[in-house]
Design a protein around this motif. Structure first.
Motif, PDB file in Angstrom:
ATOM      1  N   LEU A 277       0.838  -1.192   0.000  1.00 34.68           N
ATOM      2  CA  LEU A 277       0.000   0.000   0.000  1.00 34.68           C
ATOM      3  C   LEU A 277       0.872   1.239   0.000  1.00 34.68           C
ATOM      4  O   LEU A 277       2.055   1.186   0.324  1.00 34.68           O
ATOM      5  N   GLU A 278       0.254   2.333  -0.407  1.00 32.41           N
ATOM      6  CA  GLU A 278       0.976   3.600  -0.385  1.00 32.41           C
ATOM      7  C   GLU A 278      -0.003   4.732  -0.142  1.00 32.41           C
ATOM      8  O   GLU A 278      -1.157   4.677  -0.552  1.00 32.41           O
ATOM      9  N   SER A 279       0.478   5.741   0.586  1.00 34.74           N
ATOM     10  CA  SER A 279      -0.292   6.973   0.699  1.00 34.74           C
ATOM     11  C   SER A 279       0.257   7.916  -0.369  1.00 34.74           C
ATOM     12  O   SER A 279       1.465   8.050  -0.525  1.00 34.74           O
TER      13      SER A 279
ATOM     14  N   TRP B  54      -8.749   5.264  -2.261  1.00 36.97           N
ATOM     15  CA  TRP B  54      -9.570   6.412  -1.877  1.00 36.97           C
ATOM     16  C   TRP B  54      -9.842   7.181  -3.157  1.00 36.97           C
ATOM     17  O   TRP B  54      -8.920   7.590  -3.865  1.00 36.97           O
ATOM     18  N   LEU B  55     -11.102   7.408  -3.475  1.00 36.38           N
ATOM     19  CA  LEU B  55     -11.484   7.992  -4.754  1.00 36.38           C
ATOM     20  C   LEU B  55     -11.711   9.500  -4.647  1.00 36.38           C
ATOM     21  O   LEU B  55     -12.060  10.012  -3.584  1.00 36.38           O
ATOM     22  N   ASP B  56     -11.535  10.180  -5.777  1.00 34.25           N
ATOM     23  CA  ASP B  56     -11.923  11.583  -5.850  1.00 34.25           C
ATOM     24  C   ASP B  56     -13.438  11.639  -6.049  1.00 34.25           C
ATOM     25  O   ASP B  56     -14.105  10.593  -6.134  1.00 34.25           O
ATOM     26  N   GLN B  57     -14.008  12.837  -6.111  1.00 33.62           N
ATOM     27  CA  GLN B  57     -15.462  12.945  -6.181  1.00 33.62           C
ATOM     28  C   GLN B  57     -16.036  12.238  -7.408  1.00 33.62           C
ATOM     29  O   GLN B  57     -17.039  11.529  -7.312  1.00 33.62           O
TER      30      GLN B  57
ATOM     31  N   ILE C 170      -6.974   8.897  -5.094  1.00 36.59           N
ATOM     32  CA  ILE C 170      -6.195   9.923  -4.405  1.00 36.59           C
ATOM     33  C   ILE C 170      -5.874   9.421  -2.997  1.00 36.59           C
ATOM     34  O   ILE C 170      -6.453   8.445  -2.538  1.00 36.59           O
ATOM     35  N   ARG C 171      -4.933  10.032  -2.346  1.00 42.87           N
ATOM     36  CA  ARG C 171      -4.602   9.829  -0.933  1.00 42.87           C
ATOM     37  C   ARG C 171      -4.105   8.434  -0.565  1.00 42.87           C
ATOM     38  O   ARG C 171      -3.129   8.306   0.163  1.00 42.87           O
ATOM     39  N   TRP C 172      -4.770   7.382  -1.006  1.00 37.29           N
ATOM     40  CA  TRP C 172      -4.472   6.031  -0.518  1.00 37.29           C
ATOM     41  C   TRP C 172      -4.722   5.017  -1.625  1.00 37.29           C
ATOM     42  O   TRP C 172      -5.771   5.028  -2.258  1.00 37.29           O
ATOM     43  N   PHE C 173      -3.744   4.117  -1.857  1.00 30.50           N
ATOM     44  CA  PHE C 173      -3.903   3.122  -2.907  1.00 30.50           C
ATOM     45  C   PHE C 173      -3.230   1.824  -2.486  1.00 30.50           C
ATOM     46  O   PHE C 173      -2.094   1.829  -2.029  1.00 30.50           O
TER      47      PHE C 173
END
Length: 196
Positions: free
Chosen positions: A124-126, A177-180, A142-145
């Motif tokens: 994982l990566e931020s 973590w997805l964008d809008q 975004i942020r977390w994958f």
């Protein structure tokens, strides 16, 4: 003259756990990766789609809901895993679901370890603020994958083919973590599966 004004159950349950929020705060994984922001992003996407959600504790009986969302639910014990894997509706875990034991250790087997869902978070990566991984079909991570191993069906992927949303029958795992735009696309997909 108004008729029935009693509370009505929603079709979607959003599992919320203060202990998960505390775990995010205890071991932060990125500058802007908070549990509240993740849960609010998921909640907001379904509200933008015109759907009501009930906020439930992870131990609540959610068997009557058509959709159960568990973003960031870091503590998932064996009983929870069994119960969620047998839910009659659509269950979506992740990102960061089942990633810690109650003592803060990384569990073995690696998460999410949900029966019937061949998905393992292997890395994982931020992502730094401002960076994103575009997805085929629209939206970005975004942020977390999380890097995923396993044979579950890939529903959403990045342009370079990395899985973002995976499914096996009615249980799904969201690895980022997805964008809008991504959340809206995700909500539309999940709701369409359940005819909502």
């Amino acid at each position: 003259e108004m008729g029935d004004v009693s509370a009505a159950a929603a079709d979607v349950a959003l599992l919320f756990d203060y202990e998960a929020a505390w775990q995010f705060e205890t071991q932060p994984q990125g500058a802007d990766c908070t549990y509240y922001a993740l849960v609010l992003d998921a909640y907001s996407a379904f509200r933008r789609a015109g759907v009501s959600l009930d906020i439930c504790h992870p131990k609540d009986d959610v068997s009557e809901y058509k959709v159960v969302l568990a973003p960031g639910l870091v503590f998932v014990d064996d009983g929870d895993r069994q119960r969620l894997s047998q839910h009659p509706g659509t269950v979506v875990l992740g990102p960061r679901a089942a990633t810690k034991t109650r003592t803060g250790a990384i569990p073995i087997p690696l998460p999410p370890a949900i029966p019937g869902l061949d998905v393992t978070v292997s890395r994982l990566e931020s992502l730094m603020p401002g960076l994103s991984e575009p997805m085929e079909g629209g939206g970005s991570v975004i942020r977390w994958f999380e890097e995923i191993d396993g044979s579950a069906d890939m529903v959403f992927a990045t342009f370079d083919g990395r899985p973002v949303l995976l499914a096996a029958d009615r249980v799904m795992y969201l690895a980022g973590w997805l964008d809008q735009e991504g959340w809206d696309r995700f909500a539309a997909y999940v709701l369409d599966r359940e005819g909502l």
